[in-house]
Design a protein around this motif. Structure first.
Motif, short mmCIF file in Angstrom:
data_model
loop_
_atom_site.label_atom_id
_atom_site.label_comp_id
_atom_site.label_asym_id
_atom_site.label_seq_id
_atom_site.Cartn_x
_atom_site.Cartn_y
_atom_site.Cartn_z
N THR A 101 -39.83 55.98 97.53
CA THR A 101 -38.56 56.22 98.20
C THR A 101 -37.88 57.46 97.65
N ALA A 102 -37.04 58.05 98.46
CA ALA A 102 -36.15 59.13 98.02
C ALA A 102 -34.74 58.56 98.11
N GLY A 103 -34.14 58.26 96.99
CA GLY A 103 -32.86 57.57 96.94
C GLY A 103 -33.01 56.30 96.14
N GLU A 104 -32.15 56.14 95.18
CA GLU A 104 -32.28 55.03 94.23
C GLU A 104 -32.31 53.67 94.91
N ASN A 105 -31.52 53.50 95.96
CA ASN A 105 -31.39 52.19 96.60
C ASN A 105 -32.03 52.11 97.98
N LYS A 106 -32.89 53.08 98.31
CA LYS A 106 -33.51 53.08 99.63
C LYS A 106 -34.39 51.85 99.85
N GLY A 107 -35.00 51.36 98.80
CA GLY A 107 -35.85 50.17 98.91
C GLY A 107 -35.11 48.89 98.57
N ASP B 264 -36.08 45.02 99.37
CA ASP B 264 -37.47 44.97 99.81
C ASP B 264 -38.10 43.68 99.28
N GLN C 184 -28.44 45.89 92.63
CA GLN C 184 -28.64 45.77 94.06
C GLN C 184 -28.10 44.44 94.59
#
Length: 337
Positions: free
Chosen positions: A213-219, A222, A231
């Motif tokens: 992912t690009a972005g700490e919280n993009k995943g 999940d 999160q």
């Protein structure tokens, strides 16, 4: 002494060769190949006639389908019964409130606008049988109801059948009064976000999750990755905010009639009899009772938009075309590979 003349015997003998005719030769027998070709030609002609018949049937079928589509679109757009004089306008809210259902904001508002705009409608009743659904869709319906009430100066009532829970109660909070059956399910004023986590199972199976992912919280959230405490806190803050929006709507709609306790906004639900006691509903009554005793207009006109035959056929046809396109693209991909 007599001239030489052929006697009868000679005459018959000499006439015999002249009068005899050689028999005609017999027709040659057909070969096996000629018989096979003739049979093939007959079968081919029979197949062509059958094909023409099927083509005719298919064309007639398409013509009939087209006629049904035209009839469906032409017959669409008006209430089930033509308004005649003062009446109670009815709009049904049934099933899950979501973008692609018959309880979506788009569908509901289509019927509600027609109901409020009709000069013969003394009041508008929403009959609800829904477990809730999308807070976005419910919020759109609620806000538009507030606008329509103010614009047209008409009373709005809600009649609950089996259930009016969660997002459905969000919609009901816009009503001037809510009527229920004593056994209806009412409430569930809360918000949830659910999902699954498979990290333990993946460890047992020896499966590695590869997520880039690009972005700490993009995943975030999940199901195949462990959830961090940060999160979890972010997700909790988000649903708490939506919950507070729900609470504000209920407090505004019910006003002083609401008898708040620590359980009111906990997500609990109650039967209709208890809902009246704690102020989530105003009384017991069905649609006929409200039309007759409250609105004072027993004639009920249904403004609920219903999906017609043409729309169902169009959706199925569109789905079939889409599935065919997907299959075609897959075949092309296989060929390209």
């Amino acid at each position: 002494m007599y001239p030489d003349t052929p006697d009868a015997t000679d005459s018959g003998a000499s006439a015999s060769p002249a009068s005899s005719v050689n028999p005609s030769p017999a027709a040659p027998a057909r070969s096996a190949s000629e018989a096979l070709i003739e049979q093939f030609a007959q079968d081919y002609l029979k197949d062509r006639r059958s094909t023409r018949r099927w083509n005719l049937v298919i064309r007639l079928g398409w013509l009939a389908a087209f006629a049904v589509l035209v009839w469906g679109f032409v017959s669409q757009g008006s209430p089930a019964s033509a308004p005649s004089g003062p009446h109670t306008a009815l709009v049904e809210l049934r099933g899950e409130i979501a973008a692609d259902t018959e309880a979506s904001a788009e569908v509901m508002l289509s019927g509600l606008k027609s109901a409020f705009e009709d000069v013969g409608a003394r009041a508008v009743v929403i009959r609800i049988n829904s477990p809730g659904g999308s807070p976005v869709q419910a919020g759109i319906i609620h806000d538009e109801l507030q606008r329509l009430k103010k614009l047209h100066g008409k009373q709005l009532y809600v009649v609950v059948e089996e259930s009016c829970a969660s997002g459905a109660y969000y919609v009901a909070a816009a009503a001037d009064a809510i009527y229920v059956d004593k056994a209806s399910i009412v409430g569930s004023i809360g918000v949830l976000m659910d999902g699954f986590g498979f990290t333990g199972l993946m460890d047992k199976l020896g499966v590695e999750r590869r997520l880039i992912t690009a972005g700490e919280n993009k995943g975030m959230l999940d199901p195949f990755s462990p959830a961090s405490e940060r999160q979890r806190a972010l997700a909790q803050a988000m649903i708490d905010q939506i919950h507070q929006q729900f609470i504000d709507v209920v407090r505004q709609g019910r006003g002083d009639k609401l008898k708040e306790t620590e359980d009111t906004f906990s997500g609990l639900f109650w039967n209709g009899e208890e809902a009246v006691k704690i102020g989530l509903a105003d009384g017991l009554g069905n649609l006929d009772y409200v039309a007759r005793e409250i609105v004072k207009a027993e004639n009920i006109i249904d403004y609920t938009p219903h999906e017609n035959v043409a729309e169902r056929l169009a959706k199925r046809f569109g789905a079939s075309v889409g599935a065919g396109a997907v299959r075609a693209m897959k075949l092309d991909a296989l060929r390209l590979n």
